[in-house]
Scaffold this active site. Sequence first.
Site, PDB file in Angstrom:
ATOM      1  N   CYS A 179     -28.979 -35.467 -47.698  1.00  0.00           N
ATOM      2  CA  CYS A 179     -28.250 -36.359 -47.148  1.00  0.00           C
ATOM      3  C   CYS A 179     -27.231 -36.395 -46.434  1.00  0.00           C
ATOM      4  CB  CYS A 179     -26.980 -36.634 -49.037  1.00  0.00           C
ATOM      5  SG  CYS A 179     -27.184 -36.748 -50.113  1.00  0.00           S
TER       6      CYS A 179
ATOM      7  N   ARG B  78     -13.602 -26.116 -67.486  1.00  0.00           N
ATOM      8  CA  ARG B  78     -14.956 -26.288 -66.992  1.00  0.00           C
ATOM      9  C   ARG B  78     -15.160 -25.267 -65.656  1.00  0.00           C
ATOM     10  NH1 ARG B  78     -11.264 -29.853 -66.425  1.00  0.00           N
ATOM     11  NH2 ARG B  78     -11.916 -32.083 -64.802  1.00  0.00           N
TER      12      ARG B  78
ATOM     13  N   CYS C  74     -32.609 -29.158 -52.033  1.00  0.00           N
ATOM     14  CA  CYS C  74     -32.751 -30.673 -52.287  1.00  0.00           C
ATOM     15  C   CYS C  74     -33.775 -31.183 -52.107  1.00  0.00           C
ATOM     16  CB  CYS C  74     -31.381 -31.389 -51.676  1.00  0.00           C
ATOM     17  SG  CYS C  74     -29.945 -30.649 -53.065  1.00  0.00           S
TER      18      CYS C  74
ATOM     19  N   LYS D  62     -10.506 -33.786 -57.983  1.00  0.00           N
ATOM     20  CA  LYS D  62     -10.249 -35.035 -58.594  1.00  0.00           C
ATOM     21  C   LYS D  62      -9.021 -35.732 -58.615  1.00  0.00           C
ATOM     22  CE  LYS D  62     -15.139 -34.109 -59.263  1.00  0.00           C
ATOM     23  NZ  LYS D  62     -15.441 -33.131 -60.031  1.00  0.00           N
TER      24      LYS D  62
ATOM     25  N   ASP E 127     -11.945 -36.731 -53.641  1.00  0.00           N
ATOM     26  CA  ASP E 127     -11.486 -34.953 -54.689  1.00  0.00           C
ATOM     27  C   ASP E 127     -10.450 -34.569 -53.172  1.00  0.00           C
ATOM     28  OD1 ASP E 127     -12.031 -32.296 -55.208  1.00  0.00           O
ATOM     29  OD2 ASP E 127     -14.499 -32.733 -55.408  1.00  0.00           O
TER      30      ASP E 127
ATOM     31  N   ASP F  98     -15.788 -37.262 -48.909  1.00  0.00           N
ATOM     32  CA  ASP F  98     -14.855 -35.794 -48.854  1.00  0.00           C
ATOM     33  C   ASP F  98     -14.993 -35.966 -47.206  1.00  0.00           C
ATOM     34  OD1 ASP F  98     -14.444 -35.040 -50.421  1.00  0.00           O
ATOM     35  OD2 ASP F  98     -16.340 -34.059 -51.419  1.00  0.00           O
TER      36      ASP F  98
ATOM     37  N   ARG G 138     -20.619 -30.108 -49.450  1.00  0.00           N
ATOM     38  CA  ARG G 138     -21.640 -28.866 -49.257  1.00  0.00           C
ATOM     39  C   ARG G 138     -22.893 -28.675 -48.221  1.00  0.00           C
ATOM     40  NH1 ARG G 138     -22.246 -28.763 -55.166  1.00  0.00           N
ATOM     41  NH2 ARG G 138     -20.563 -28.959 -55.205  1.00  0.00           N
TER      42      ARG G 138
ATOM     43  N   CYS H  98     -23.284 -34.610 -47.338  1.00  0.00           N
ATOM     44  CA  CYS H  98     -23.423 -33.853 -47.700  1.00  0.00           C
ATOM     45  C   CYS H  98     -22.195 -33.210 -47.772  1.00  0.00           C
ATOM     46  CB  CYS H  98     -24.448 -32.749 -47.670  1.00  0.00           C
ATOM     47  SG  CYS H  98     -24.227 -31.277 -49.325  1.00  0.00           S
TER      48      CYS H  98
ATOM     49  N   ARG I 194     -12.410 -24.247 -60.822  1.00  0.00           N
ATOM     50  CA  ARG I 194     -11.214 -25.052 -60.401  1.00  0.00           C
ATOM     51  C   ARG I 194      -9.890 -25.597 -61.634  1.00  0.00           C
ATOM     52  NH1 ARG I 194     -10.956 -27.065 -56.053  1.00  0.00           N
ATOM     53  NH2 ARG I 194     -13.280 -27.996 -55.678  1.00  0.00           N
ATOM     54  N   TYR I 195     -11.201 -26.422 -62.862  1.00  0.00           N
ATOM     55  CA  TYR I 195     -10.452 -27.007 -63.770  1.00  0.00           C
ATOM     56  C   TYR I 195     -10.070 -25.745 -64.914  1.00  0.00           C
ATOM     57  CZ  TYR I 195     -11.190 -31.121 -61.282  1.00  0.00           C
ATOM     58  OH  TYR I 195     -11.204 -32.011 -60.197  1.00  0.00           O
TER      59      TYR I 195
HETATM   60  C1  LIG Z   1     -15.966 -32.990 -59.659  1.00  0.00           C
HETATM   61  C2  LIG Z   1     -15.995 -31.250 -60.831  1.00  0.00           C
HETATM   62  C3  LIG Z   1     -15.634 -30.887 -61.900  1.00  0.00           C
HETATM   63  C4  LIG Z   1     -15.863 -32.064 -63.000  1.00  0.00           C
HETATM   64  O1  LIG Z   1     -15.004 -32.901 -62.731  1.00  0.00           O
HETATM   65  P1  LIG Z   1     -15.144 -34.000 -63.956  1.00  0.00           P
HETATM   66  O2  LIG Z   1     -13.716 -34.433 -63.566  1.00  0.00           O
HETATM   67  O3  LIG Z   1     -14.625 -33.567 -65.640  1.00  0.00           O
HETATM   68  O4  LIG Z   1     -16.240 -34.768 -63.611  1.00  0.00           O
HETATM   69  C5  LIG Z   1     -15.310 -29.509 -62.872  1.00  0.00           C
HETATM   70  N1  LIG Z   1     -16.103 -28.507 -61.571  1.00  0.00           N
HETATM   71  C6  LIG Z   1     -15.644 -28.788 -60.105  1.00  0.00           C
HETATM   72  C7  LIG Z   1     -15.225 -27.336 -58.528  1.00  0.00           C
HETATM   73  C8  LIG Z   1     -15.741 -30.366 -59.756  1.00  0.00           C
HETATM   74  O5  LIG Z   1     -15.840 -30.264 -58.735  1.00  0.00           O
END
Ligand SMILES: *Cc1c(COP(=O)(O)O)cnc(C)c1O
Length: 411
Positions: A153, A140, A149, A361, A354, A317, A158, A156, A136-137
């Site tokens: 929870c 990362r 798990c 986020k 989120d 969520d 997911r 959850c 998404r980002y």
């Molecule tokens: C939460 C999340 C991350 C990590 O986000 P940070 O703000 O760097 O902790 C990375 N990818 C996805 C899809 C996420 O939901």
Amino acid sequence: MTDQTCETVEEPPDSPWLQSLKTFRSAGRGFWSDVPDSLWNDWRWQMKNRITSREQLEKYMPTLLPEESEGSRLANTKLALGITPYFFNLIDATDENCPIRWQVIPRIQEASTAPWEMSDPCGEDTHSPVPGLVHRYPDRVLFMVTDRCASYCRYCTRSRLVSNAAGYDFHPDFDRQIEYIQNTPSIRDVLLSGGDPLLLSDDKLESLLRRLRAIPHIEFLRIGTRIPIFLPQRITPALCNMLRNYHPLFLSIHSNHPRELTTEVREALGRLADAGIPLGNQSVLLKHVNDDTVVMKAHLHKLLMCRVKPYYLYQCDLIAGSSHLRASVRQGLKIMSELRGHTTGYALPQYVIDAPGGGGKIPVNPEYVLSHNNDRVVLRNYEGKVFEYPEAADGSPVGVKLVRKSESDLA
Ligand SMILES: *Cc1c(COP(=O)(O)O)cnc(C)c1O
């Protein structure tokens, strides 16, 4: 002023309620007092002996509510019921509103889906370049390792895939996931998640960490896990000795209530911290669990005592069937403003939503900047007192030009 309170919400330090929240206690043995230590402390025994059916719940908890009994029957078609014996012992069976109970025992309200609730509330499946990765980002990626798990929870995010009760049939393909990361040099941070990555054997997890570490553009690894809370027995010295070879490696745990932080958990987290692993915590704001400033603060303080930095506080969520656990954003903001300034800065998580549908986020913060004017920024402090910081609308420090002019006049 806004509607945000600036009150101090203080429980006297000697209040018995606060003392009982903050004390580290063992989960004890409960129904399993005749099980030898060697089995009780063996994480595989804990996994094999999980409570996974309504019949077991009824046996171990005569005070099971009708709505819990009904909910447990439903669970195996939505998100499986699973509770380790260790974690089950934290439930106060005499309290209908036990905060541990609300998190892991299904209730029939899970069958009701509000119109705005979704099966994939953060739009992960639409940001998935290969199965098991969410990208998404820009820099990362979320790497799903397993759909299992130690315990489940009830909120959850997911639950569409976790436990496979809803028939998602998740099969990670590590080769394809790693290949995508190798071919995407913008990725510098890999977050192992799931399900719970620490359910893998040491060998499997190590082989995955080794392959990721071998990728030159991967700088940073982290693991998202609730195992230290559900199954502290899994945090063996051997696991910690393996993990310490893959630094920089961070770990994000998931704890929501001070009672989850037992002596067993404190020891497990100590072993991880001693292996040089920086620890963060992610909580979900939950009704009946932690939507209260005194409870939240006791939890944050206990995390610091376990050498864990509170990282995120998530607004719950919009997962299908979670309305009965959802606290409001207004309440979340109120709690955050009752914490900021009133306690250690290190104790404060970032409160985030989120974004529904997949925006990532988004931080949500109480308002401290009251206005930006032509010559100043107007602020409030944690007590609600108003202060001014001089600054021109274009960001230049007010008065600087004037001073320079007079200086050049002198020259
Ligand atoms: C939460 C999340 C991350 C990590 O986000 P940070 O703000 O760097 O902790 C990375 N990818 C996805 C899809 C996420 O939901």
